[in-house]
Write a protein that holds these residues in place. Structure first.
Motif, PDB file in Angstrom:
ATOM      1  N   LEU A 155       0.812  -1.217   0.000  1.00 39.60           N
ATOM      2  CA  LEU A 155       0.000   0.000   0.000  1.00 39.60           C
ATOM      3  C   LEU A 155       0.844   1.265   0.000  1.00 39.60           C
ATOM      4  O   LEU A 155       0.426   2.291  -0.530  1.00 39.60           O
ATOM      5  N   GLY A 156       2.053   1.198   0.604  1.00 40.25           N
ATOM      6  CA  GLY A 156       2.899   2.379   0.714  1.00 40.25           C
ATOM      7  C   GLY A 156       3.177   3.066  -0.612  1.00 40.25           C
ATOM      8  O   GLY A 156       2.919   4.267  -0.761  1.00 40.25           O
ATOM      9  N   PRO A 157       3.707   2.333  -1.621  1.00 37.96           N
ATOM     10  CA  PRO A 157       3.974   2.973  -2.908  1.00 37.96           C
ATOM     11  C   PRO A 157       2.715   3.497  -3.596  1.00 37.96           C
ATOM     12  O   PRO A 157       2.763   4.528  -4.286  1.00 37.96           O
ATOM     13  N   VAL A 158       1.597   2.772  -3.415  1.00 42.24           N
ATOM     14  CA  VAL A 158       0.341   3.237  -4.018  1.00 42.24           C
ATOM     15  C   VAL A 158      -0.059   4.565  -3.388  1.00 42.24           C
ATOM     16  O   VAL A 158      -0.413   5.532  -4.085  1.00 42.24           O
ATOM     17  N   ILE A 159       0.002   4.622  -2.056  1.00 43.27           N
ATOM     18  CA  ILE A 159      -0.316   5.866  -1.353  1.00 43.27           C
ATOM     19  C   ILE A 159       0.694   6.951  -1.710  1.00 43.27           C
ATOM     20  O   ILE A 159       0.334   8.110  -1.942  1.00 43.27           O
ATOM     21  N   GLY A 160       1.983   6.542  -1.778  1.00 44.44           N
ATOM     22  CA  GLY A 160       3.028   7.502  -2.128  1.00 44.44           C
ATOM     23  C   GLY A 160       2.820   8.082  -3.517  1.00 44.44           C
ATOM     24  O   GLY A 160       2.958   9.296  -3.725  1.00 44.44           O
ATOM     25  N   ALA A 161       2.476   7.211  -4.494  1.00 45.88           N
ATOM     26  CA  ALA A 161       2.243   7.681  -5.865  1.00 45.88           C
ATOM     27  C   ALA A 161       1.016   8.593  -5.919  1.00 45.88           C
ATOM     28  O   ALA A 161       1.015   9.615  -6.623  1.00 45.88           O
ATOM     29  N   LEU A 162      -0.039   8.225  -5.169  1.00 40.11           N
ATOM     30  CA  LEU A 162      -1.257   9.035  -5.151  1.00 40.11           C
ATOM     31  C   LEU A 162      -0.984  10.411  -4.540  1.00 40.11           C
ATOM     32  O   LEU A 162      -1.363  11.445  -5.108  1.00 40.11           O
ATOM     33  N   LEU A 163      -0.300  10.414  -3.374  1.00 43.03           N
ATOM     34  CA  LEU A 163       0.017  11.682  -2.717  1.00 43.03           C
ATOM     35  C   LEU A 163       0.958  12.527  -3.568  1.00 43.03           C
ATOM     36  O   LEU A 163       0.814  13.752  -3.653  1.00 43.03           O
ATOM     37  N   TYR A 164       1.930  11.848  -4.205  1.00 47.98           N
ATOM     38  CA  TYR A 164       2.898  12.558  -5.035  1.00 47.98           C
ATOM     39  C   TYR A 164       2.218  13.211  -6.244  1.00 47.98           C
ATOM     40  O   TYR A 164       2.618  14.274  -6.705  1.00 47.98           O
TER      41      TYR A 164
END
Length: 404
Positions: A155-164
């Motif tokens: 989930l981290g990269p998905v959240i990171g990509a979304l936030l980014y």
């Protein structure tokens, strides 16, 4: 009474593991955003390689000290303090980015600070688990812990990509301090049983660390496996710095596809974690761990043969899922074996040595791989690394069989 005790350790373990998982959720999201930001700003394998060196050099230099600290001092305090220090570093960097126009290279300082915190936090939390969990449940609980970690990794990269995609990088960094606060509060609520230490004369740190080395010298099979891991990590470690460029430069795809690769890797980790936590009973943990290392070499080789096409990216994502499964197949049995066989008062040093192996090998590998990838492209290192790891693990496996 016995049933209450069993339920007690389960509650403590779940609270500790879930707190760590949330912390890593924030960390993985921030790390993905930082690396993608760096990749977009520089488009340079050399710069990404330098960022990996900045993150891992503190582990190489400080792992011996971190292991001694985990055996001498309060492991719970070390874990909480380290987590909060990493979160605070992210908060400070966020404020500085908002206030000033900082150059891109300043992210190296941030990665170095995170590396220092992680160096002390990892052996401390790994050594706490055997104090909470019965010895016969360590393999399964490590499987569950890796499952929670893999969920955060997913989930981290998905959240990171979304936030980014939605916010500037200084806003994304705030998720790191939120995760650190959650993990620290969760661990603070857990009563860790005191560690019974044998009375002995006070020793100097060098002698204490030599005691940690003796753990591996006495166990020849463990020594062979960790030797193979050290050589393999020289080639495999740099690959983690090159994933964003494989997606952005080689396949020429946007950040969401980069998070898809991370997601695939995490799904593979979750699959392996589920198998170890609920299905498989492993008798020979070191043999299974070596098998995972062999699989890493074979799969990495295949990644280096994929053509640069949209369909090729899907093959790459599938192979990354296989790499995630192979990674946990290597690490879960190895961690459980160390927790089962090493004296609790020496466990911090044992885990710091394992951390030292990967942390020392990765910067050394990046010194070779980064200039080579700059000249020939990142795909070439996947092929070189895979072939080298396959040869190393195959040779060490043959050595182990001859000595049996």
């Amino acid at each position: 009474m016995e049933r209450k005790e069993k339920e007690g350790w389960k509650r403590k373990f779940i609270l500790t593991a879930s707190g760590q998982a949330v912390s890593m959720l924030g960390s993985h999201g921030v790390q993905f955003a930082l690396i993608w930001w760096l990749a977009e700003k520089t488009s340079s394998p050399l710069m990404l390689g330098i960022s990996g060196i900045a993150a891992y050099i503190p582990m190489t230099l400080l792992s011996p000290l971190a292991g001694i600290a985990a055996d001498r001092l309060n492991r719970k305090f070390i874990s909480i303090f380290s987590d909060m220090a990493m979160g605070t570093a992210a908060l400070i960097y966020s404020i500085l980015l908002y206030t000033f126009e900082l150059p891109v290279w300043t992210v190296l300082i941030m990665l170095c600070a995170r590396g220092i915190g992680s160096t002390f936090q990892q052996p401390a939390i790994q050594s706490i688990i055997p104090q909470l969990v019965p010895a016969d449940r360590l393999l399964r609980t490590n499987g569950w812990m890796q499952l929670l970690n893999a969920g955060s990794f997913l989930l981290g990269p998905v959240i990171g990509a979304l936030l980014y995609g939605l916010f500037p990088i200084h806003v994304v960094l705030i998720s790191d301090i939120i995760g650190a606060l959650f993990a620290s509060l969760a661990l603070a609520a857990v009563k860790v049983p005191p560690l019974e230490k044998k009375k002995r004369e006070k020793q100097n740190p060098v002698r204490e660390y030599r005691e940690g080395l003796e753990i591996f010298k006495r166990d020849r099979r463990l020594l062979l496996l960790t030797g193979a891991e050290a050589m393999a990590m020289f080639f495999y470690g740099p690959l983690s710095s090159f994933y964003p460029l494989m997606t952005s430069d080689y396949f020429n795809l946007p950040a969401i596809y980069g998070s898809g690769v991370e997601l695939a890797f995490a799904l593979g980790m979750i699959g392996a974690s589920l198998v170890f936590s609920s299905v498989v009973r492993v008798k020979d943990k070191l043999r299974v761990s070596m098998g995972g290392l062999v699989a890493i070499g074979i799969i990495s080789s295949l990644c280096g043969l994929i053509p640069a096409s949209w369909g090729g990216w899907f093959v790459f994502a599938f192979l990354c899922a296989c790499l995630g499964a192979a990674s946990n197949t290597h690490s879960i049995p190895l961690t459980a074996y160390v927790q089962e066989t090493v004296e609790k008062e020496k466990m911090g040093r044992a885990f710091s040595l394992l951390t030292l192996i990967s942390s020392a090998a990765m910067p050394a590998g990046l010194l070779l791989s980064s200039p080579l990838a700059e000249l020939t492209g990142v795909r070439s290192w996947f092929l070189i690394a895979g072939l080298a790891i396959t040869a190393i693990t195959g040779g060490v496996s043959l050595m182990g069989r001859r000595n049996q």
